[in-house]
Scaffold this active site. Structure first.
Site, mmCIF file in Angstrom:
data_model
loop_
_atom_site.group_PDB
_atom_site.id
_atom_site.type_symbol
_atom_site.label_atom_id
_atom_site.label_comp_id
_atom_site.label_asym_id
_atom_site.label_seq_id
_atom_site.Cartn_x
_atom_site.Cartn_y
_atom_site.Cartn_z
ATOM 1 N N CYS A 111 13.209 10.335 7.304
ATOM 2 C CA CYS A 111 13.218 9.730 8.628
ATOM 3 C C CYS A 111 14.590 9.824 9.276
ATOM 4 O O CYS A 111 14.702 9.972 10.477
ATOM 5 C CB CYS A 111 12.746 8.287 8.559
ATOM 6 S SG CYS A 111 13.610 7.349 7.296
ATOM 7 N N GLY A 170 7.307 4.302 8.365
ATOM 8 C CA GLY A 170 6.431 5.435 8.649
ATOM 9 C C GLY A 170 6.660 5.944 10.054
ATOM 10 O O GLY A 170 7.764 5.811 10.595
ATOM 11 N N GLU A 203 10.272 14.814 16.562
ATOM 12 C CA GLU A 203 10.561 14.797 15.129
ATOM 13 C C GLU A 203 9.654 15.816 14.443
ATOM 14 O O GLU A 203 8.430 15.722 14.524
ATOM 15 C CB GLU A 203 10.302 13.391 14.575
ATOM 16 C CG GLU A 203 10.691 13.245 13.129
ATOM 17 C CD GLU A 203 10.492 11.818 12.605
ATOM 18 O OE1 GLU A 203 9.537 11.160 13.045
ATOM 19 O OE2 GLU A 203 11.288 11.388 11.766
ATOM 20 N N LYS A 248 0.846 -1.196 0.000
ATOM 21 C CA LYS A 248 0.000 0.000 0.000
ATOM 22 C C LYS A 248 0.878 1.242 0.000
ATOM 23 O O LYS A 248 1.609 1.501 0.955
ATOM 24 C CB LYS A 248 -0.901 0.051 1.229
ATOM 25 C CG LYS A 248 -1.869 1.239 1.160
ATOM 26 C CD LYS A 248 -2.611 1.483 2.462
ATOM 27 C CE LYS A 248 -1.882 2.432 3.393
ATOM 28 N NZ LYS A 248 -1.809 3.831 2.919
ATOM 29 N N GLU A 296 10.443 0.490 10.200
ATOM 30 C CA GLU A 296 11.446 1.536 9.983
ATOM 31 C C GLU A 296 10.721 2.840 10.266
ATOM 32 O O GLU A 296 9.879 3.264 9.490
ATOM 33 C CB GLU A 296 11.983 1.440 8.558
ATOM 34 C CG GLU A 296 13.337 2.080 8.394
ATOM 35 C CD GLU A 296 13.226 3.536 8.030
ATOM 36 O OE1 GLU A 296 13.215 4.358 8.972
ATOM 37 O OE2 GLU A 296 13.124 3.834 6.853
ATOM 38 N N GLU A 314 4.501 6.302 15.873
ATOM 39 C CA GLU A 314 3.180 6.115 16.448
ATOM 40 C C GLU A 314 2.428 4.972 15.742
ATOM 41 O O GLU A 314 1.877 4.070 16.382
ATOM 42 C CB GLU A 314 2.442 7.444 16.278
ATOM 43 C CG GLU A 314 1.111 7.549 16.916
ATOM 44 C CD GLU A 314 0.415 8.837 16.429
ATOM 45 O OE1 GLU A 314 1.103 9.760 15.955
ATOM 46 O OE2 GLU A 314 -0.812 8.867 16.507
ATOM 47 N N GLY A 354 3.817 2.700 13.836
ATOM 48 C CA GLY A 354 4.608 1.492 14.022
ATOM 49 C C GLY A 354 4.261 0.788 15.324
ATOM 50 O O GLY A 354 4.138 -0.441 15.391
#
Lengths: 779, 328
Positions: A298, A242, A393, A190, A264, A245, A247
Site C-alpha cells: 500500500c 485494504g 494505484e 478475517k 489503512e 474503495e 474502505g
C-alpha cells in the site's frame, strides 16, 4: 550443471527453501480448514481453495463463513471480552509475550506457509514479514504491561472486527491483533480470501499459548464475510486494511453506528530524488520501494519524481538495476521478485499498463518463469501528472516516473494525489530534507530510505489513504476509549417569540468568511428570540454556497499552519483578552438568548478555554520513537488542515470557543457552524476576532440550520475533517458523506459533552495528524 | 607445472585494456555522494537475497581461489617461507578434490609479498603464469620520502613484480587535496611501467564512505588498474559497505569511460561464506565480467584454508579439518 561449467558461467543456480514442513502442517489439518471460534477449530465446510500463485497448485480448502458463524465468533469475542480486560495489563502481557515467543519458535514454518500462499519471496517473509510480526507482539506485550500506568483513564473499546489484506497476511494480522489484545479488546479477524493460511496457523499458536477462548477468533471467507462483520451490531470497532474503495464502503456502512473505525487504504506514494542524492542508493531504495512484494504494497514508492538535472543518469542506473532483478520461484532464496498473488491481480496490472499510451515503457531484461503468475518489473518514464497512471494505484511491480525542477515543484507534484500514505525523499542536504518532509501529504516519510517499519512508530495515512495509526503510542488510540459513560444529548430548539422591533439601533448579523462579515448568499435570515419572547436580532441562514466560500477562505489561509506555536498562542491569548474585556456584554447576550444567569460563567469558561489552548499551542509536542535503526523516527504532530465543526447548541459561546481554540492552536483553519438556536454569541464574536490579529480565513463562522449545512460540509472534498457537537442527529449523515474524501470525522452520536471540562487530550488529538518521519543517519 | 600451463591455455582470461586514466574531473569528484546508512542497509540484506548452494557453491569457491592474492606480509618472511607459499599458490586445492569435482587444475590469482621477497617469489613461480605482486611505496603507512616511494616501485618492477600495490597518502584525502592525490597516483602509475598498479586506499583511515568513493574515483582518473581497500594493517580493513562504495565508483567510471578497473578487498576476509558474499556483491553491482582474476582479487591469507575445507565437505558430505589440506 557441472562444477566446471558453473566455474565459467558463475550462475547462481537454485537455492530452494523446503516446503515440506508447511505442507505437512496442511496435511495435519486434513487439507481442509475451518474457522477458529471460541478457542477451537470448527469443522471445515463449503468454501474455496487457496492456491500457490507461483505454481497454481491448490494448497488447502478453506471454509466460507456463514452469517451464523460470523455471529458465533462475535458472540464468543463478546463473552470473552470482560474477563480478558479484567485480567489486567500485566496478565495480558504474559499471553502476548507467549504469542511473540511462539511466532519466533515457528518462524520458518510461518515464513514458508506465507510464501506458499502469497507468492512473496521467502527472503521477504523470512527476513521482513515474520520478524516484524514478532516485534509487534513483543512491543505490545510491553504496552499491555505499562497500560495501567501510562494510559490511565483509557479502557478497551470492546470487540474488534478486523479485516486484513493479502499482501502482508500475517504482518497485518499482527498489526491488528497485538494492540487490540494488549488494550483488553477481543477480536474477530478475517484474513483475505487469497491468503488465509498463516492466520489459521496463528490460531493454532493461540491454542498453544493457552490464550483464553474467544479472545481471538478467525473466520475465513470473501468480502461477504467482511460485510457481515462490519454490519454486526456486536462489533464495537472495525479496523480495515485494504483498498480505498472498500474502505469507503465500510465508512458508509458504519456511519452513525458508533463503531470506532480505522482505515489503512491505498496509496500512490511519491519517491522523490533530488540532484544531490546518493543516486546509486536511491536506485537501490527503489528495489525496496516498488519491487518489494511485487509492488503489492500500500505504501509502495510507486511514483518516481526525479530532479531534471539528474533524471537521465538516474534512469540509466535504474534500468541497469532492474535488469539484475531475479524473478522466479518465491521459495528460492536467491529470488528478488516472486509471484503476483492471483491471476485476477495479474490481469488487472496487465490491463492498466496496456491501457496506458503515455511515456516510455521499460520492462526489466530478466527471465520470467514460463508458468505461474509472474509480472516483469516495469518502469514507465516520462509520464505527466495528467496521465492516469500517475494517480491510479497499480498495486504491482510497475513504477511510473516524471521529473521536477525545484524543491517547491517536487512538493507540489508529490502532493498532487488523492492519497497520502507514505513518501520517500533522497538528498544529502539536511536542510532540504527537513524542510520538504513536513510539506509532504503523507502519514509516513522516509528520508534516504524507504519502507522502514517498526512497531514503535505509527503507520497510517492522510487523505484517501485512510485514518488512524497502527503502531507506536499513537496506534493505541485506535484500541482504547476514555473510561466512563456519557449522557444522551437532547435537541435544543430555538426559542419562539413575537415579531417586533429590536431594541436600540438595528444591527445586522452576517456570516464571517475570510476575515470579513458577509451577507448570506441566499439572502435569508431568521429572527432570534430571547427567553422572554422578545426579538434579539436576526441571524443569517447560510447555504451551501456560503459553506463553499468559507471552505475556500479557510483553504486560502494555509500559511496559518506554518506559523509558530508561540505566535498562535499569542493570538489565542489576545482573543481571550478581548473577549474578557467584553465579558459583561457577552454574558448578557447569553442570558438573553438562553435565559437564566449562567452567561457570566460561560464567558469566563470560554476565556479559560482560550487560555488553555493558548498554553497548549507550543506544548503539544511530538515524540521521537525508539525504532531499531541507527536513526530516529520523529512522530510530528501536524494540523489536520481545514476542519468544519458543527458547534454545540447548548453552550453557544463556550462550545464555539472549545472547538475553535484547539483547532487554531494546532495550526488548523476552521469553518464553524454556530449554535443553531443561539447564534448571536457567535456573530458578536466576529468583532473579537477582528480585533485579535486572527489572519483572514483562519476562522470562518456560519449560522443557520445544522441539518442543512452538515451535508455540504461533510461532503465537501476540500474539507479535511468534520466535527459535530450539534444536538441535531447528524452523526450518520456526516460519517456517510465523509466517505467521499475519507475525511476524519468526530461526531457525538447524540451523546452529551460536559463543556465545563476542557478535555484537551481529545480535542488536541482530533486537531492533529501524526506524521512519522524516519531519518536514518550515519557518516 | 605443465598442467598449470595447460590451464592457462584452457581458461584464457581476456585481459581488459589497462586504465589509461583521464584528467582530474573535480566536478565529478565533488558530485559523488555515499549515504552510509543506505549503503549499510544494502549490504546487510545482500546475504539474505543471494544464496549459492550445492555444485554452484563449489564452483564459486573455486572461482574465489583463482582470485586470491595469496599474501604474506610479515617481518619474519624468508625465502623459504615464500617458497612454501608459492607452492601453495600453484596447487591450492588437493588434487583428489579437483578430480572429484571434475575440475582442471587451478591456481591462485597472485602471490603478494614485500619487495625483498619479490625475487624469491618470482623464482618459485617461474613458468606458472602466476604473477607476483609487491606491496610498495612505503607500505603500509606510505609516509617515506616520495622519491623513495617511486624508486621502490621501480626496484620491485625490476625484481620481476608484475603487479604493484601502492598505498595512497591518506592525508591528501583527509585534507581534501584531490589534486595531490591525483598527481601522486599518476606518478606511481608511471613508475610501474608495464606492471599493473593497485591503489590501496586504506579505507579504514579515510573517515567516511564519501571519502572512500571520491578517493576511488580520483585514483581511477589517475590510472589505477585496481583499487584496493586496505593494507590489512589498519584496524578496520575490507568491509562490505566500503566494498559497495568502491565498486559503485568502479561502475560509474566504467559507465563514463568504458574502462574496467579491478577491485581488491584486503584484510578480514577469512571465511568461505564471506567470499561468496563478496562475489555475489561484485556480480550484482559490476557484473560477471568482474568475477575473474583480471578484475577481482581477494587480499587474503587464511581464506584459502576455509575454502578448501568447504570444498572437501562438498565432495565428501562430511565437514573437513584443517590438517587435511596442505599448509601454505
Amino acid at each position: 550443471m557441472q562444477v566446471r561449467e558453473i566455474f565459467e558461467t558463475m550462475a547462481y543456480g537454485p537455492a530452494p527453501e523446503s516446503a515440506a514442513e508447511a505442507l505437512a502442517w496442511l496435511v495435519d489439518q486434513g487439507g481442509r480448514l475451518g474457522h477458529f471460534i471460541d478457542g477451537a477449530f470448527t469443522d471445515p465446510g463449503r468454501g474455496f481453495d487457496t492456491c500457490n500463485p507461483a505454481t497454481g497448485e491448490v494448497l488447502a480448502h478453506v471454509t466460507q463463513a456463514t452469517p451464523d458463524e460470523v455471529a458465533q465468533a462475535i458472540d464468543a469475542a463478546r463473552r470473552a471480552q470482560p474477563r480478558w480486560e479484567k485480567l489486567g495489563g500485566a496478565g495480558r502481557a504474559r499471553y502476548l509475550y507467549a504469542l511473540a515467543r511462539l511466532l519466533q519458535k515457528h518462524a520458518r514454518l510461518f515464513a514458508v506457509l506465507e510464501t506458499l500462499d502469497n507468492g512473496k519471496p521467502i527472503r521477504e517473509s523470512r527476513d521482513i514479514d515474520i520478524p516484524l510480526a514478532q516485534r509487534h507482539f513483543y512491543f505490545h506485550a510491553g504496552m499491555a504491561q505499562v497500560m495501567d500506568e501510562a494510559l490511565s483513564g483509557r479502557v478497551a473499546i470492546g470487540v474488534c472486527g478486523q479485516i486484513v489484506p493479502w499482501n502482508f497476511p500475517l504482518l497485518m494480522l499482527a498489526w491488528k491483533i497485538a494492540p487490540a489484545l494488549a488494550m483488553g479488546n477481543t477480536v474477530v479477524l478475517k484474513p483475505a480470501e487469497y491468503t488465509p493460511l498463516t492466520a489459521l496457523l496463528f490460531a493454532d499458536i493461540c491454542r498453544q499459548a493457552g490464550l483464553p477462548r474467544g479472545v481471538v477468533n478467525i473466520v475465513t471467507g470473501d468480502g461477504a464475510v467482511g460485510e457481515a462483520i462490519v454490519a454486526h451490531p456486536g462489533i464495537d470497532k472495525i479496523a480495515f486494511t485494504g483498498s480505498t474503495e472498500v474502505g469507503r464502503a465500510i465508512r458508509r456502512a458504519t456511519a452513525g453506528s458508533g463503531k470506532a473505525l480505522t482505515l489503512e487504504l491505498g496509496g500512490k506514494s511519491p519517491y522523490v530524488v533530488f540532484e544531490d542524492a546518493d543516486l546509486d542508493s536511491a536506485v537501490e531504495g527503489l528495489v525496496d520501494a516498488i519491487w518489494l512484494n511485487q509492488g503489492q504494497v500500500c505504501c509502495a514508492g510507486s511514483r518516481l519524481l526525479v530532479q531534471e538535472s539528474v533524471a537521465a543518469d538516474f534512469t540509466a542506473r535504474l534500468k541497469a538495476r532492474m535488469d539484475r532483478l531475479r524473478v522466479g520461484n518465491p521459495l528460492d532464496k536467491c529470488i528478488d521478485v516472486g509471484a503476483i498473488v492471483d491471476p485476477a491481480q495479474h490481469d488487472r496490472i496487465t490491463r492498466m499498463v496496456e491501457a496506458n499510451t503515455a511515456g516510455t515503457v521499460y520492462r526489466a531484461a530478466t527471465d520470467l518463469p514460463a508458468t505461474g503468475c509472474f509480472y516483469a518489473p516495469t518502469l514507465i518514464t516520462g509520464l505527466a501528472p495528467a496521465d492516469p497512471l500517475m494517480h491510479e494505484e497499480i498495486f504491482g511491480p510497475v513504477l511510473v516516473q516524471t521529473t521536477f525542477r525545484t524543491p517547491a515543484e517536487a512538493v507540489a507534484l508529490a502532493n498532487d494525489s488523492r492519497y497520502g500514505l507514505a513518501a520517500t525523499l533522497w538528498t544529502e542536504n539536511i536542510n532540504l530534507a527537513l524542510s520538504v518532509a513536513p510539506q509532504l501529504a503523507a502519514g509516513v516519510v522516509w528520508i534516504n530510505a524507504t519502507n522502514l517499519f517498526d512497531a514503535a512508530a505509527g503507520f497510517g495515512g492522510q487523505r484517501e489513504s485512510g485514518f488512524g495509526r497502527e503502531g507506536g503510542w499513537e496506534g493505541l488510540a485506535a484500541y482504547t476509549r476514555p473510561a466512563g459513560t456519557r449522557a444522551k444529548l437532547t435537541q435544543v430548539s430555538a426559542t419562539e417569540g413575537q415579531g417586533g422591533p429590536v431594541e436600540g439601533i438595528d444591527r445586522t448579523a452576517k456570516l464571517y468568511v475570510g476575515g470579513r462579515q458577509a451577507r448570506p448568499d441566499g439572502g435569508y435570515c431568521r429572527a432570534v428570540y430571547g427567553r422572554s419572547g422578545k426579538i434579539l436580532g436576526h441571524a443569517p441562514l447560510a447555504n451551501r454556497k456560503d459553506v463553499r466560500n468559507a471552505v475556500e477562505a479557510a483553504r486560502g489561509a494555509a500559511s496559518w499552519a506554518r506559523t509558530t506555536g508561540h505566535l498562535r498562542s499569542q493570538i489565542l491569548y489576545y482573543i481571550a483578552e478581548n473577549l474578557s474585556a467584553r465579558a459583561g456584554e457577552f454574558a448578557a447576550r447569553l442570558d438573553a438568548m438562553q435565559g437564566g444567569r449562567r452567561g457570566a460563567a460561560e464567558v469566563e469558561a470560554a476565556v479559560q478555554r482560550l487560555f488553555t489552548y493558548a498554553a497548549w499551542a507550543d506544548k503539544y509536542d511530538g515524540q521521537v520513537h525508539g525504532v531499531p535503526i541507527r536513526g530516529i523516527a520523529m512522530a510530528v504532530k501536524e494540523p489536520v488542515g481545514v476542519i468544519g465543526a458543527l458547534c454545540s447548541d447548548e453552550a453557544p459561546l463556550l462550545g464555539l470557543v472549545s472547538a475553535m481554540a484547539p483547532a487554531l492552536a494546532m495550526g488548523n483553519r476552521v469553518v464553524l457552524v454556530a449554535s443553531e438556536p443561539y447564534p448571536l454569541a457567535a456573530t458578536d464574536f466576529y468583532q473579537v476576532l477582528d480585533t485579535s490579529d486572527v489572519p483572514a480565513g483562519v476562522v470562518n463562522i456560519l449560522t443557520g440550520a445544522h441539518a442543512d449545512l452538515a451535508p455540504t460540509l461533510a461532503g465537501h472534498l476540500d474539507v479535511d475533517a468534520v466535527w459535530s457537537f450539534s444536538s441535531s442527529d447528524l452523526s450518520a449523515t456526516i460519517e456517510d458523506l465523509s466517505a467521499g474524501n475519507l475525511k476524519r470525522t468526530w461526531v457525538n452520536y447524540g451523546l452529551a459533552r460536559d463543556w465545563t471540562r476542557a478535555d484537551s487530550a481529545a480535542f488536541l488529538a482530533a486537531a492533529t495528524e501524526i506524521k512519522n518521519i524516519w531519518v536514518p543517519y550515519g557518516e | 607445472m605443465t598442467q598449470t600451463h595447460l590451464q592457462a591455455a584452457q581458461l584464457p582470461t581476456v585481459a581488459p585494456a589497462r586504465n589509461p586514466g583521464m584528467p582530474l574531473d573535480m566536478a565529478w569528484v565533488r558530485a559523488v555522494q555515499a549515504n552510509t546508512s543506505a549503503i549499510e542497509r544494502r549490504v546487510a540484506t545482500l546475504p539474505g537475497r543471494r544464496s549459492v548452494k550445492g555444485p554452484h557453491q563449489a564452483a564459486w569457491l573455486l572461482r574465489a581461489i583463482t582470485c586470491i592474492d595469496l599474501t604474506t606480509l610479515a617481518g619474519d618472511d624468508t625465502a623459504g617461507r615464500v617458497a612454501r607459499l608459492c607452492a601453495k599458490a600453484r596447487q591450492p586445492v588437493r588434487h583428489d578434490l579437483l578430480a572429484a569435482l571434475d575440475m582442471p587444475p587451478v591456481t591462485v590469482g597472485a602471490v603478494c609479498v614485500y619487495h625483498d621477497m619479490v625475487a624469491p617469489a618470482v623464482a618459485h613461480l617461474e613458468g606458472t603464469g602466476i604473477p607476483v605482486a609487491a606491496v610498495s611505496t612505503g607500505f603500509p603507512a606510505g609516509l617515506s620520502p616520495f622519491h623513495l616511494r617511486v624508486a621502490e616501485i621501480e626496484e620491485s618492477v625490476r625484481a620481476g613484480a608484475a603487479e604493484i600495490d601502492i598505498v595512497i597518502s591518506r592525508r591528501h584525502v583527509l585534507g581534501g587535496d584531490w589534486q595531490a592525490l591525483y598527481d601522486e597516483m599518476r606518478a606511481f602509475r608511471a613508475a610501474c611501467g608495464e606492471a599493473h598498479v593497485k591503489a590501496i586506499l586504506a579505507t579504514g583511515e579515510l573517515g567516511s564512505l564519501r571519502n572512500v568513493a571520491r578517493a576511488s574515483l580520483v585514483c581511477m582518473m589517475a590510472g589505477a588498474d585496481f583499487i584496493k581497500t586496505s593494507t590489512g594493517k589498519e584496524s578496520v580493513n575490507a568491509t562490505l559497505p566500503v566494498t559497495l562504495s568502491m565498486v559503485r565508483a568502479i561502475r560509474a567510471y566504467h559507465a563514463r569511460t568504458g574502462v574496467a578497473v579491478g577491485y581488491k578487498p584486503a584484510g578480514g576476509i577469512s571465511k568461505a561464506r564471506d567470499a561468496l558474499i563478496y562475489l555475489a556483491l561484485i556480480k550484482e553491482e559490476l557484473g560477471d565480467a568482474w568475477l575473474r582474476p583480471a578484475l577481482f582479487r581477494f587480499g587474503a591469507s587464511s581464506l584459502l584454508g576455509d575454502i578448501e575445507r568447504q570444498l572437501e565437505h562438498h565432495v565428501s558430505g562430511y565437514y573437513s579439518a584443517g590438517h587435511r589440506h596442505a599448509a601454505g
